[in-house]
Design an enzyme around this catalytic site. Structure first.
Site, PDB file in Angstrom:
ATOM      1  N   HIS A 113      77.548  -1.023 -53.324  1.00  0.00           N
ATOM      2  CA  HIS A 113      76.708  -0.026 -52.658  1.00  0.00           C
ATOM      3  C   HIS A 113      75.479   0.337 -53.480  1.00  0.00           C
ATOM      4  O   HIS A 113      74.591   1.025 -52.993  1.00  0.00           O
ATOM      5  CB  HIS A 113      77.530   1.236 -52.383  1.00  0.00           C
ATOM      6  N   ASP A 117      67.812   3.272 -56.107  1.00  0.00           N
ATOM      7  CA  ASP A 117      68.958   3.590 -55.258  1.00  0.00           C
ATOM      8  C   ASP A 117      69.350   2.366 -54.441  1.00  0.00           C
ATOM      9  O   ASP A 117      68.459   1.635 -53.972  1.00  0.00           O
ATOM     10  CB  ASP A 117      68.590   4.739 -54.298  1.00  0.00           C
TER      11      ASP A 117
HETATM   12  O1  F6P Z   1      76.527   5.319 -54.646  1.00  0.00           O
HETATM   13  C1  F6P Z   1      77.751   4.941 -55.107  1.00  0.00           C
HETATM   14  C2  F6P Z   1      78.814   5.963 -54.827  1.00  0.00           C
HETATM   15  O2  F6P Z   1      80.062   5.347 -54.844  1.00  0.00           O
HETATM   16  C3  F6P Z   1      78.552   6.629 -53.498  1.00  0.00           C
HETATM   17  O3  F6P Z   1      78.988   5.881 -52.460  1.00  0.00           O
HETATM   18  C4  F6P Z   1      79.221   7.923 -53.663  1.00  0.00           C
HETATM   19  O4  F6P Z   1      78.608   8.900 -52.959  1.00  0.00           O
HETATM   20  C5  F6P Z   1      79.050   8.217 -55.097  1.00  0.00           C
HETATM   21  O5  F6P Z   1      78.830   7.000 -55.756  1.00  0.00           O
HETATM   22  C6  F6P Z   1      80.233   8.998 -55.580  1.00  0.00           C
HETATM   23  O6  F6P Z   1      80.386   9.021 -56.926  1.00  0.00           O
HETATM   24  P1  F6P Z   1      81.738   9.518 -57.570  1.00  0.00           P
HETATM   25  O7  F6P Z   1      82.863   8.813 -56.879  1.00  0.00           O
HETATM   26  O8  F6P Z   1      81.621   9.140 -58.993  1.00  0.00           O
HETATM   27  O9  F6P Z   1      81.787  10.988 -57.346  1.00  0.00           O
END
Ligand code: F6P
Length: 470
Positions: A155, A363
């Site tokens: 992602h 991003d």
């Molecule tokens: O952008 C990558 C990601 O996995 C997103 O999909 C998600 O919003 C974010 O990171 C969440 O981060 P964490 O799981 O570390 O809170």
């Protein structure tokens, strides 16, 4: 149809709580169509040995979650995933803090996930693994004899080989992605960077436009930009503007225009740079003083990591300085909020904002940008100001595209957005909305899964002789 098994670090068990997570939003529709199983971390840290996996069934989906031990959480999640992979994949070599201990924890948790998956996987399951936490998982499953079709979608960005090779042990980690049948990226740039890594760093042979010959199988590389559920989000926003919450916010602005930013508190999002840009607006375009309020909603995240504590302090200080220098007793220029808001509340706020500020330094996609567009009233839409370094900029080309490092340029774009004539706002919105519809989230998962299911020459055959890495 094969059973769909999704694997990701976070698992979105529906519990009605607000979340800002892009991954969770993206995966949900895949289950609407097929049902299936979602495996990952429970979000809990076990005091000593984690107990057995927990099973929860909601609608058509079984959620299977495991706890992590304290050391695993530290070394895998805070350590290698978020202090090494996250910064490097976001082009921030300066912030990466590599230790062999954290790498060990990362590999250990991937083995732990594979051990648990082994208990539930059926031979004809189709497995879809998500994101940078789980790069070596396919290899761990192959080592256990699983021949399922396994896909991986990242992602976040994938940088050029010159940056990726600064990842210590990249020779072990990045080629491990080749054990997946399909590796999906958000943009052409990310996919090209990965393909170039495979050919120049590892000497893999390109078989056709999107496949590479690998030791025991072939790996296919594809571009699958994540979208949003455009029309449902538009309907949600239309309803949400009438909610008492959104009305209260708008009433409190006393007729001033609102600019909105919504991001996790993360250095990749460019929030301090954005604050500088807003300050520039107030300095260079004084006509907007007291006429516009900037609402920045920023739930805290990864708070145990030093760089995240640093960015929290930095943003807090900048907000305080702007409000101190430019505010009036009757006007607060920046409203800065660390609380997560529900999707409904955000949809209503997006629709009410004259401009959406989405200016990450880097991003993968950025679904806030897309949701901001989806939420607008087509008759009187707000303007999206979007970083050219967000994956979304490839599709949302009718946004005002900016360089987030150029705060003066972003200030000029904000001024332009606030003063933009209605006809131009409508045209830009219509073009962006069309782009969203062309790549709606409803088709995303099916496109990925159809590509993953489509056979190609690989089918995990007997090992072929090992080629020398380049
Ligand atoms: O952008 C990558 C990601 O996995 C997103 O999909 C998600 O919003 C974010 O990171 C969440 O981060 P964490 O799981 O570390 O809170």
């Amino acid at each position: 149809m094969s059973r769909l098994v999704v694997v990701s670090n976070r698992v979105g068990i529906p519990d009605g709580k607000a979340r800002a997570g892009g991954l969770e939003v993206a995966i949900r529709p895949a289950f609407k169509q097929r049902g299936g199983l979602w495996f990952g971390w429970s979000g809990k840290i076990a005091d000593d040995e984690p107990g057995p996996a927990e099973h929860t069934v909601r609608d058509n989906v079984t959620y299977v979650t495991v706890d992590l031990k304290k050391d695993d959480y530290e070394e895998f999640y805070n350590g290698f995933a978020n202090r090494v992979l996250w910064p490097i994949l976001h082009y921030r070599l300066d912030l990466a803090e590599f230790t062999r201990r954290d790498l060990g924890g990362y590999l250990r948790v991937n083995q732990f996930f594979a051990d648990n998956l082994e208990k539930i996987l059926r031979p004809d399951d189709i497995v879809w693994v998500h994101d940078y936490h789980l790069m070596p998982l396919a290899k761990a499953l192959r080592d256990r004899g699983h021949k399922n079709r396994i896909g991986f979608f990242i992602h976040i960005p994938f940088p050029p080989a010159e940056i990726a090779t600064a990842l210590p042990n990249h020779e072990q980690l990045i080629p491990a992605l080749s054990y997946y049948n399909l590796v999906g990226f958000q943009t052409e740039t990310d996919a090209t960077n990965f393909a170039r890594y495979l050919t120049t760093e590892r000497g893999l042979r390109r078989l056709d436009a999107d496949s590479f010959a690998f030791d025991e199988s072939d790996v296919r590389v594809g571009v699958f930009p994540v979208g949003v559920e455009t029309e449902p989000f538009q309907r949600l926003a239309r309803r949400a503007v009438n909610s008492s919450f959104v009305r209260e916010v708008m009433d409190s602005l006393s007729g001033r225009a609102m600019i909105i930013g919504v991001d996790r508190l993360d250095y990749s999002k460019g929030i301090p740079e954005r604050m500088d840009a807003f300050e520039r607006l107030l300095t260079n375009f004084p006509q907007w003083r007291s006429k516009v309020t900037y609402l920045q909603i920023t739930p805290r995240s990864r708070a145990d990591i030093q760089e995240y504590a640093d960015i929290a302090r930095q943003v807090g200080a900048k907000v305080g300085n702007i409000n101190g220098a430019y505010g009036e007793a009757s006007w607060t220029p920046v409203r800065y909020i660390n609380k997560a808001h529900s999707r409904t509340a955000l949809a209503g706020l997006y629709r009410s904002a004259r401009a959406g500020l989405v200016t990450p330094l880097r991003d993968g996609m950025n679904l806030v940008a897309k949701e901001y567009i989806a939420a607008q009233d087509p008759e009187d839409p707000g303007v999206l100001i979007l970083s050219r370094f967000a994956g979304a900029a490839r599709e949302c080309t009718a946004a005002l595209l900016v360089n987030p490092y150029d705060s003066e340029g972003v200030a000029i774009a904000i001024d332009r957005a606030l003063a933009m004539p209605l006809a131009e706002r409508r045209q830009r919105h219509a073009d962006n909305y069309k782009a969203l519809l062309a790549n709606d989230l409803g088709q995303w998962a099916e496109r990925f899964l159809a590509t993953l299911e489509r056979p190609h020459r690989d089918a995990i055959q007997a090992p072929r002789p090992r080629r020398a890495a380049g």
